[in-house]
Design a protein around this motif. Sequence first.
Motif, PDB file in Angstrom:
ATOM      1  N   THR A  41      51.259 -73.026  10.980  1.00  0.00           N
ATOM      2  CA  THR A  41      52.211 -71.903  11.398  1.00  0.00           C
ATOM      3  C   THR A  41      51.789 -70.454  10.906  1.00  0.00           C
ATOM      4  OG1 THR A  41      53.471 -72.165   9.577  1.00  0.00           O
ATOM      5  CG2 THR A  41      54.131 -73.607  11.642  1.00  0.00           C
ATOM      6  N   SER A  42      50.924 -70.530  10.090  1.00  0.00           N
ATOM      7  CA  SER A  42      50.724 -69.114   9.348  1.00  0.00           C
ATOM      8  C   SER A  42      50.073 -68.263  10.148  1.00  0.00           C
ATOM      9  CB  SER A  42      49.858 -69.425   8.119  1.00  0.00           C
ATOM     10  OG  SER A  42      48.698 -70.241   8.434  1.00  0.00           O
ATOM     11  N   PHE A  43      49.540 -68.685  11.500  1.00  0.00           N
ATOM     12  CA  PHE A  43      48.626 -67.543  12.187  1.00  0.00           C
ATOM     13  C   PHE A  43      49.622 -66.696  13.221  1.00  0.00           C
ATOM     14  CE2 PHE A  43      45.121 -70.697  11.230  1.00  0.00           C
ATOM     15  CZ  PHE A  43      44.419 -69.472  10.679  1.00  0.00           C
ATOM     16  N   GLY A  44      50.535 -67.450  13.397  1.00  0.00           N
ATOM     17  CA  GLY A  44      51.613 -67.036  14.582  1.00  0.00           C
ATOM     18  C   GLY A  44      51.649 -67.781  15.653  1.00  0.00           C
ATOM     19  N   PRO A  45      50.444 -67.803  16.399  1.00  0.00           N
ATOM     20  CA  PRO A  45      50.369 -68.677  17.547  1.00  0.00           C
ATOM     21  C   PRO A  45      50.172 -70.129  17.068  1.00  0.00           C
ATOM     22  CG  PRO A  45      48.815 -66.856  17.918  1.00  0.00           C
ATOM     23  CD  PRO A  45      49.534 -66.632  16.448  1.00  0.00           C
ATOM     24  N   ARG A  46      50.647 -70.921  17.998  1.00  0.00           N
ATOM     25  CA  ARG A  46      50.838 -72.324  17.436  1.00  0.00           C
ATOM     26  C   ARG A  46      49.767 -73.278  18.409  1.00  0.00           C
ATOM     27  NH1 ARG A  46      55.334 -74.034  14.737  1.00  0.00           N
ATOM     28  NH2 ARG A  46      54.050 -75.831  14.343  1.00  0.00           N
ATOM     29  N   VAL A  47      49.373 -74.549  17.855  1.00  0.00           N
ATOM     30  CA  VAL A  47      48.981 -75.517  18.617  1.00  0.00           C
ATOM     31  C   VAL A  47      49.874 -76.325  19.132  1.00  0.00           C
ATOM     32  CG1 VAL A  47      47.357 -77.498  18.524  1.00  0.00           C
ATOM     33  CG2 VAL A  47      46.708 -75.436  17.355  1.00  0.00           C
ATOM     34  N   ARG A  48      49.956 -76.854  20.363  1.00  0.00           N
ATOM     35  CA  ARG A  48      50.493 -77.703  21.113  1.00  0.00           C
ATOM     36  C   ARG A  48      49.855 -78.919  21.387  1.00  0.00           C
ATOM     37  NH1 ARG A  48      52.168 -77.921  26.780  1.00  0.00           N
ATOM     38  NH2 ARG A  48      51.253 -76.017  26.803  1.00  0.00           N
ATOM     39  N   THR A  49      50.327 -80.183  21.361  1.00  0.00           N
ATOM     40  CA  THR A  49      49.469 -81.223  21.846  1.00  0.00           C
ATOM     41  C   THR A  49      50.025 -82.091  22.934  1.00  0.00           C
ATOM     42  OG1 THR A  49      50.530 -82.729  20.399  1.00  0.00           O
ATOM     43  CG2 THR A  49      48.264 -81.744  19.366  1.00  0.00           C
ATOM     44  N   VAL A  50      49.122 -82.125  23.947  1.00  0.00           N
ATOM     45  CA  VAL A  50      49.445 -83.012  24.914  1.00  0.00           C
ATOM     46  C   VAL A  50      48.556 -83.919  25.421  1.00  0.00           C
ATOM     47  CG1 VAL A  50      50.759 -81.187  25.985  1.00  0.00           C
ATOM     48  CG2 VAL A  50      48.340 -81.375  26.594  1.00  0.00           C
ATOM     49  N   THR A  51      48.770 -85.015  26.030  1.00  0.00           N
ATOM     50  CA  THR A  51      47.910 -85.912  26.719  1.00  0.00           C
ATOM     51  C   THR A  51      46.933 -85.394  27.796  1.00  0.00           C
ATOM     52  OG1 THR A  51      49.279 -87.194  28.158  1.00  0.00           O
ATOM     53  CG2 THR A  51      49.071 -88.163  25.789  1.00  0.00           C
ATOM     54  N   ALA A  52      46.012 -85.816  28.214  1.00  0.00           N
ATOM     55  CA  ALA A  52      45.177 -85.404  29.261  1.00  0.00           C
ATOM     56  C   ALA A  52      46.093 -85.640  30.581  1.00  0.00           C
ATOM     57  CB  ALA A  52      43.926 -86.056  29.486  1.00  0.00           C
ATOM     58  N   ALA A  53      46.901 -86.959  30.772  1.00  0.00           N
ATOM     59  CA  ALA A  53      47.461 -87.036  31.769  1.00  0.00           C
ATOM     60  C   ALA A  53      48.874 -86.278  32.025  1.00  0.00           C
ATOM     61  CB  ALA A  53      48.177 -88.648  31.660  1.00  0.00           C
ATOM     62  N   ALA A  54      49.277 -85.643  30.816  1.00  0.00           N
ATOM     63  CA  ALA A  54      50.490 -84.931  30.700  1.00  0.00           C
ATOM     64  C   ALA A  54      50.137 -83.296  31.034  1.00  0.00           C
ATOM     65  CB  ALA A  54      51.082 -85.062  29.609  1.00  0.00           C
ATOM     66  N   LEU A  55      48.867 -83.004  30.919  1.00  0.00           N
ATOM     67  CA  LEU A  55      48.335 -81.788  31.047  1.00  0.00           C
ATOM     68  C   LEU A  55      48.734 -81.102  32.727  1.00  0.00           C
ATOM     69  CD1 LEU A  55      46.983 -79.133  30.036  1.00  0.00           C
ATOM     70  CD2 LEU A  55      44.857 -80.187  30.752  1.00  0.00           C
ATOM     71  N   GLN A  56      49.348 -80.039  32.766  1.00  0.00           N
ATOM     72  CA  GLN A  56      49.873 -79.561  33.988  1.00  0.00           C
ATOM     73  C   GLN A  56      49.120 -77.919  33.854  1.00  0.00           C
ATOM     74  OE1 GLN A  56      53.814 -80.168  34.909  1.00  0.00           O
ATOM     75  NE2 GLN A  56      53.281 -82.166  35.172  1.00  0.00           N
ATOM     76  N   PHE A  57      48.508 -77.480  34.821  1.00  0.00           N
ATOM     77  CA  PHE A  57      48.229 -76.042  34.910  1.00  0.00           C
ATOM     78  C   PHE A  57      49.036 -75.324  35.990  1.00  0.00           C
ATOM     79  CE2 PHE A  57      44.132 -78.373  34.229  1.00  0.00           C
ATOM     80  CZ  PHE A  57      43.465 -77.575  33.325  1.00  0.00           C
ATOM     81  N   GLU A  58      49.352 -74.258  35.454  1.00  0.00           N
ATOM     82  CA  GLU A  58      50.307 -73.144  36.313  1.00  0.00           C
ATOM     83  C   GLU A  58      49.248 -72.735  37.331  1.00  0.00           C
ATOM     84  OE1 GLU A  58      52.189 -70.222  34.056  1.00  0.00           O
ATOM     85  OE2 GLU A  58      52.988 -71.869  32.737  1.00  0.00           O
ATOM     86  N   THR A  59      49.760 -72.609  38.557  1.00  0.00           N
ATOM     87  CA  THR A  59      48.966 -72.053  39.661  1.00  0.00           C
ATOM     88  C   THR A  59      49.648 -70.684  39.896  1.00  0.00           C
ATOM     89  OG1 THR A  59      50.329 -73.077  41.128  1.00  0.00           O
ATOM     90  CG2 THR A  59      48.235 -73.954  40.695  1.00  0.00           C
ATOM     91  N   PRO A  60      48.543 -69.630  39.928  1.00  0.00           N
ATOM     92  CA  PRO A  60      48.936 -68.099  40.171  1.00  0.00           C
ATOM     93  C   PRO A  60      49.686 -68.026  41.860  1.00  0.00           C
ATOM     94  CG  PRO A  60      46.722 -68.136  39.792  1.00  0.00           C
ATOM     95  CD  PRO A  60      47.260 -69.803  39.920  1.00  0.00           C
TER      96      PRO A  60
END
Length: 136
Positions: A117-136
């Motif tokens: 938590t010390s950097f500010g930005p965080r790491v979020r873990t997801v499985t490859a199957a759950a990964l979703q990309f936002e489309t512009p």
Amino acid sequence: MIFIQHESTGGYLEFETREWQLAQGLEVVPGDVRVRKSTPDAFLLTELEALLQAREIGELIVCGMHSEFCVDTTTRRALALGYPVVLIEDGHTSEGNAFVSAPQVIAHHNVTLAAITSFGPRVRTVTAAALQFETP
């Protein structure tokens, strides 16, 4: 997509050898970029940060080999530079070592990196199957 490829000056992972190639199943399309690196930190002595800024990329998705070296170091550096990270929890790997197995190394890094938590930005873990990309 930006692909980071670790390389050495001789032997294993030498530039353009079979071992240096991207893992089977990764698809590179026109417009994708490859960044060559020679340390565990994908930002050190590379153009990665400039590429991210030029493309206005604000969040990174990290996967790869070795969890305890390149994945860990690059993820921590990304956080220090202000980039939130999505860590593909089943998309990084390790050979393990004499003290811990590869699955233990992977599980440790999934939990440890997501707990920072010390950097500010965080790491979020997801499985490859759950990964979703936002489309512009």
